[in-house]
Design a protein around this motif. Structure first.
Motif: not given
Lengths: 105, 312
Positions: B138-139, B141-142, B174, B240-243, B264
């Protein structure tokens, strides 16, 4: 041991858009030019440019150079042995990824 | 600090010849080298082995170790003799396992610390340092902010070196991928004689995730669906790793179908894709109604052979 207050730093990704000269890569890897030249001769590293003083290494080759130097130092390998080990490790990586794609969940 | 039995780390006798020590080291190095080995504790094991070899392959160091270590056993409390003041200066190769700061306290109390400005240089830039940082998918991704604790050598003003612990907050952008390097300008070793500081390089490692696997910028999710969801189609909320996002499973899907969610995957130019691979999970029938439903299914698919692939 003294402590200093923390600072916030923006990290820059060392990717394909960044380049190293031979001497810059020597410095970043704390090595000797001859070691890197030997890795180029074995095809482990593929810089752009036709002569060592004009070589430009892509930023993504930094990790590969460091891995090659670690293997050669720690396993006491020559350049040809290092090249072979890296090639086999690449193949194992590719096979693992393939296995991962094929394996039922 | 604990006494380290370097002979045990290499699995050799105290009377081992230099050749035996080298053979033992090479064998263990091939087994545990972190770039080669898939053993779970490879990195720690290799560090022990490399440190033991560093101490035993050099006759000078081996003699000093034998002398100091007489009467000590592994794991025992060990107090360095007084008056050593940071250990001896030893000649020989400087390159240890990874960064020299990786040596144990025990090793450094015996042999000193391999740091400082190159001899004879009046001015120069500090060396570049390397470290590894593990982030969650997730890190990647963001983007993330990480606090690093670094131990770096600084000249103590009397010709030796002291260690300074410092905290660094790092903004990780990111879209970083596993194995990529990040540069933190000026955060390596301090320069000497007014020279500039070196840089700090961080190698990114992405922690394994139970549901997602990563290949470059592409990410894969194995998504279990019920048989009727696969057959009739469904709109599902999938992680998904981003929600979570809404995913449409087309009717008539079978196990193994790959659905591509363009863009994605990990962010970047271009961003990666998220591949959702369907697997079909059939529930266990426990009530009469459920058994009847399976029986009806069997009648409707009278020609279906689940084992058609087996014997041909």
């Amino acid at each position: 041991m003294a402590h200093t207050p923390s600072t916030v730093i923006d990290a820059v990704v060392v990717d394909e858009t960044q380049h190293f000269t031979l001497m810059q890569l020597v410095r970043v890897c704390s090595t000797e030019p001859g070691q890197l030249v030997a890795l180029v001769d074995e095809g482990v590293l593929s810089p752009q440019g036709d002569a060592p003083e004009r070589w430009r290494f892509s930023g993504s080759e930094l990790a590969r150079a460091r891995k090659a130097l670690r293997l050669s130092r720690d396993l006491e390998l020559g350049p040809a042995g290092t090249a072979l080990v890296l090639q086999l490790l690449d193949e194992i990586d590719a096979l693992r990824r393939q296995l991962d794609r094929l394996s039922p969940p | 600090m604990e006494f380290k039995d370097y002979y045990a780390a290499l699995g050799v006798e105290r009377a081992a010849t230099p050749d035996e020590i080298k053979r033992a080291y090479r064998k263990l190095a091939r087994k545990y080298h972190p770039d080669v080995s898939k053993e779970p504790d490879a990195e720690a094991r290799f560090k022990d082995v490399a440190e033991a070899y560093e101490a035993l392959h050099d006759p000078e160091k081996r003699a000093a170790y034998d002398e100091l270590g007489r009467g000590h056993r592994s794991g025992e409390r060990f107090d360095p003799p007084p008056g050593r003041n940071g250990g001896f200066e030893f000649s020989g190769r400087d390159a240890g396992p990874g960064d020299p700061a990786d040596y144990s306290e025990f090793f450094e109390s015996l042999f000193g610390r391999h740091h400082g400005a190159p001899r004879g240089a009046a001015r120069g830039s500090g060396s570049d340092h390397h470290a590894k940082v593990v982030i969650e998918l997730a890190d990647a991704y963001r983007g993330a902010r990480r606090v690093l604790s670094l131990r770096s050598p600084v000249p103590d003003g009397q010709g030796g070196v002291d260690f300074r612990e410092r905290q660094l907050e790092v903004n990780i952008p990111a879209g970083v991928r596993a194995g990529q390097q990040l540069r933190l300008a000026g955060q390596g070793a301090p320069g000497f004689g007014g020279g500039p500081a070196g840089d700090l390089y961080l190698e990114i490692e992405i922690a394994p995730h139970p549901n997602f696997s990563v290949d470059g910028r592409d990410v894969r999710l194995d998504l279990p669906v019920a048989p009727w969801e696969a057959a009739l189609g469904a709109n599902l909320a999938v992680p998904t790793p981003d929600g979570r996002i809404e995913l449409t499973v087309p009717p008539g899907s079978a196990a193994g179908r790959r659905l591509r969610l363009k863009g994605k995957g990990l962010p970047g130019t271009p961003p990666g894709d998220l591949y959702v691979v369907l697997s079909v999970r059939a529930p266990t029938a426990t009530t009469d109604a459920q058994r009847e439903a399976y029986a009806a299914l069997g009648r409707a698919f009278a020609g279906f052979d689940a084992r058609s692939e087996l014997e041909r």
